[in-house]
Design a protein around this motif. Structure first.
Motif, PDB file in Angstrom:
ATOM      1  N   TYR A 279       8.879   1.448   2.523  1.00  0.00           N
ATOM      2  CA  TYR A 279       7.677   0.699   2.148  1.00  0.00           C
ATOM      3  C   TYR A 279       8.077  -0.652   1.579  1.00  0.00           C
ATOM      4  O   TYR A 279       9.195  -0.844   1.105  1.00  0.00           O
ATOM      5  CB  TYR A 279       6.840   1.470   1.125  1.00  0.00           C
ATOM      6  CG  TYR A 279       7.533   1.732  -0.184  1.00  0.00           C
ATOM      7  CD1 TYR A 279       7.377   0.856  -1.259  1.00  0.00           C
ATOM      8  CD2 TYR A 279       8.347   2.840  -0.355  1.00  0.00           C
ATOM      9  CE1 TYR A 279       8.008   1.089  -2.463  1.00  0.00           C
ATOM     10  CE2 TYR A 279       8.987   3.077  -1.555  1.00  0.00           C
ATOM     11  CZ  TYR A 279       8.810   2.204  -2.607  1.00  0.00           C
ATOM     12  OH  TYR A 279       9.434   2.428  -3.805  1.00  0.00           O
ATOM     13  N   SER A 280       7.138  -1.572   1.632  1.00  0.00           N
ATOM     14  CA  SER A 280       7.328  -2.885   1.033  1.00  0.00           C
ATOM     15  C   SER A 280       6.964  -2.791  -0.445  1.00  0.00           C
ATOM     16  O   SER A 280       5.859  -2.368  -0.787  1.00  0.00           O
ATOM     17  CB  SER A 280       6.433  -3.919   1.713  1.00  0.00           C
ATOM     18  OG  SER A 280       6.468  -5.132   0.999  1.00  0.00           O
ATOM     19  N   ARG A 281       7.860  -3.187  -1.289  1.00  0.00           N
ATOM     20  CA  ARG A 281       7.610  -3.103  -2.734  1.00  0.00           C
ATOM     21  C   ARG A 281       6.626  -4.164  -3.220  1.00  0.00           C
ATOM     22  O   ARG A 281       6.084  -4.023  -4.304  1.00  0.00           O
ATOM     23  CB  ARG A 281       8.916  -3.230  -3.504  1.00  0.00           C
ATOM     24  CG  ARG A 281       9.809  -2.029  -3.319  1.00  0.00           C
ATOM     25  CD  ARG A 281      10.933  -2.013  -4.331  1.00  0.00           C
ATOM     26  NE  ARG A 281      11.750  -0.829  -4.168  1.00  0.00           N
ATOM     27  CZ  ARG A 281      11.533   0.322  -4.808  1.00  0.00           C
ATOM     28  NH1 ARG A 281      10.539   0.434  -5.642  1.00  0.00           N
ATOM     29  NH2 ARG A 281      12.326   1.351  -4.605  1.00  0.00           N
TER      30      ARG A 281
ATOM     31  N   ARG B  29       4.780  -1.874  -5.860  1.00  0.00           N
ATOM     32  CA  ARG B  29       4.887  -0.443  -5.596  1.00  0.00           C
ATOM     33  C   ARG B  29       6.205   0.110  -6.119  1.00  0.00           C
ATOM     34  O   ARG B  29       7.184  -0.610  -6.205  1.00  0.00           O
ATOM     35  CB  ARG B  29       4.782  -0.180  -4.095  1.00  0.00           C
ATOM     36  CG  ARG B  29       3.416  -0.514  -3.543  1.00  0.00           C
ATOM     37  CD  ARG B  29       3.376  -0.435  -2.005  1.00  0.00           C
ATOM     38  NE  ARG B  29       2.151  -1.090  -1.559  1.00  0.00           N
ATOM     39  CZ  ARG B  29       2.027  -2.402  -1.413  1.00  0.00           C
ATOM     40  NH1 ARG B  29       3.058  -3.199  -1.624  1.00  0.00           N
ATOM     41  NH2 ARG B  29       0.879  -2.926  -1.043  1.00  0.00           N
TER      42      ARG B  29
ATOM     43  N   LEU C 194       5.087   6.064  -4.875  1.00  0.00           N
ATOM     44  CA  LEU C 194       4.098   5.787  -3.831  1.00  0.00           C
ATOM     45  C   LEU C 194       3.649   7.067  -3.126  1.00  0.00           C
ATOM     46  O   LEU C 194       4.471   7.911  -2.761  1.00  0.00           O
ATOM     47  CB  LEU C 194       4.703   4.822  -2.807  1.00  0.00           C
ATOM     48  CG  LEU C 194       3.819   4.395  -1.641  1.00  0.00           C
ATOM     49  CD1 LEU C 194       2.634   3.575  -2.134  1.00  0.00           C
ATOM     50  CD2 LEU C 194       4.638   3.585  -0.642  1.00  0.00           C
TER      51      LEU C 194
ATOM     52  N   TYR D  37       1.453   8.067   0.269  1.00  0.00           N
ATOM     53  CA  TYR D  37       0.721   7.691   1.472  1.00  0.00           C
ATOM     54  C   TYR D  37      -0.313   8.782   1.701  1.00  0.00           C
ATOM     55  O   TYR D  37       0.037   9.957   1.851  1.00  0.00           O
ATOM     56  CB  TYR D  37       1.643   7.633   2.693  1.00  0.00           C
ATOM     57  CG  TYR D  37       2.583   6.462   2.748  1.00  0.00           C
ATOM     58  CD1 TYR D  37       2.105   5.159   2.699  1.00  0.00           C
ATOM     59  CD2 TYR D  37       3.949   6.660   2.884  1.00  0.00           C
ATOM     60  CE1 TYR D  37       2.970   4.083   2.786  1.00  0.00           C
ATOM     61  CE2 TYR D  37       4.820   5.581   2.969  1.00  0.00           C
ATOM     62  CZ  TYR D  37       4.326   4.301   2.918  1.00  0.00           C
ATOM     63  OH  TYR D  37       5.192   3.237   3.003  1.00  0.00           O
TER      64      TYR D  37
ATOM     65  N   ASP E 273       0.270   2.625  -6.608  1.00  0.00           N
ATOM     66  CA  ASP E 273       1.044   3.514  -5.746  1.00  0.00           C
ATOM     67  C   ASP E 273       0.176   4.480  -4.939  1.00  0.00           C
ATOM     68  O   ASP E 273       0.680   5.428  -4.349  1.00  0.00           O
ATOM     69  CB  ASP E 273       2.063   4.298  -6.572  1.00  0.00           C
ATOM     70  CG  ASP E 273       3.224   3.429  -7.025  1.00  0.00           C
ATOM     71  OD1 ASP E 273       3.585   2.482  -6.307  1.00  0.00           O
ATOM     72  OD2 ASP E 273       3.781   3.709  -8.105  1.00  0.00           O
TER      73      ASP E 273
ATOM     74  N   PHE F 296      -1.797   4.607  -1.773  1.00  0.00           N
ATOM     75  CA  PHE F 296      -1.940   3.919  -0.497  1.00  0.00           C
ATOM     76  C   PHE F 296      -2.771   4.831   0.415  1.00  0.00           C
ATOM     77  O   PHE F 296      -2.357   5.957   0.697  1.00  0.00           O
ATOM     78  CB  PHE F 296      -0.536   3.693   0.080  1.00  0.00           C
ATOM     79  CG  PHE F 296      -0.466   2.926   1.365  1.00  0.00           C
ATOM     80  CD1 PHE F 296       0.068   1.650   1.385  1.00  0.00           C
ATOM     81  CD2 PHE F 296      -0.880   3.480   2.569  1.00  0.00           C
ATOM     82  CE1 PHE F 296       0.181   0.934   2.574  1.00  0.00           C
ATOM     83  CE2 PHE F 296      -0.789   2.774   3.753  1.00  0.00           C
ATOM     84  CZ  PHE F 296      -0.261   1.498   3.754  1.00  0.00           C
TER      85      PHE F 296
END
Length: 138
Positions: free
Chosen positions: A54-56, A63, A67, A69, A104, A106
């Protein structure tokens, strides 16, 4: 009739925290999308760090490895207002219950139609009987 997949880093959350996440998701679905209480189908996936990317900092949201999802497949028809209030409620509730940072949480909603579901026996149950209002919303 939502189907929920939750992905997270392994050993990040305890069994009790995962149960609280499950309950928080269901509570928000019931409140914002009128999903029936017994309409609970969720799968949780723990991933090794080598499988979880993931992109922080994407969109200036910080993030962490906490995290989650959360992918929710559900019947189409929700308004933008319903969806945005659902996102806020879910992030707020999970933040309080787990705890998890709201940043966090998503979420991806995937809309589909009644003919896209079978709940078993090779039958499209939602097509073969009259739907209740809750099922239409679910």
């Amino acid at each position: 009739m939502p189907f929920i997949r939750v992905s997270y880093l392994e050993q990040r959350y305890s069994e009790q925290q995962l149960k609280a996440i499950s309950e928080g998701i269901m509570h928000a679905l019931i409140e914002h999308f009128n999903v029936p209480e017994e309409d609970c189908f969720q799968v949780f996936h723990a991933h090794r760090a080598s499988e979880f990317f993931y992109s922080r900092h994407y969109l200036n949201i910080e993030r962490t490895d906490g995290l989650l999802y959360i992918q929710i497949t559900l019947k189409s028809g929700r308004t933008t207002e319903q969806k945005t209030s659902f996102y806020r409620k879910l992030a707020t509730d999970l933040s309080a219950a787990v705890p998890i940072r709201p940043e966090d949480v998503f979420v991806v909603l995937v809309d589909n139609e009644f003919e896209d579901w079978t709940f078993g026996s090779g039958i499209a149950q939602m097509l073969s009987r009259p739907a209740t209002q809750a099922e239409v919303s679910g």
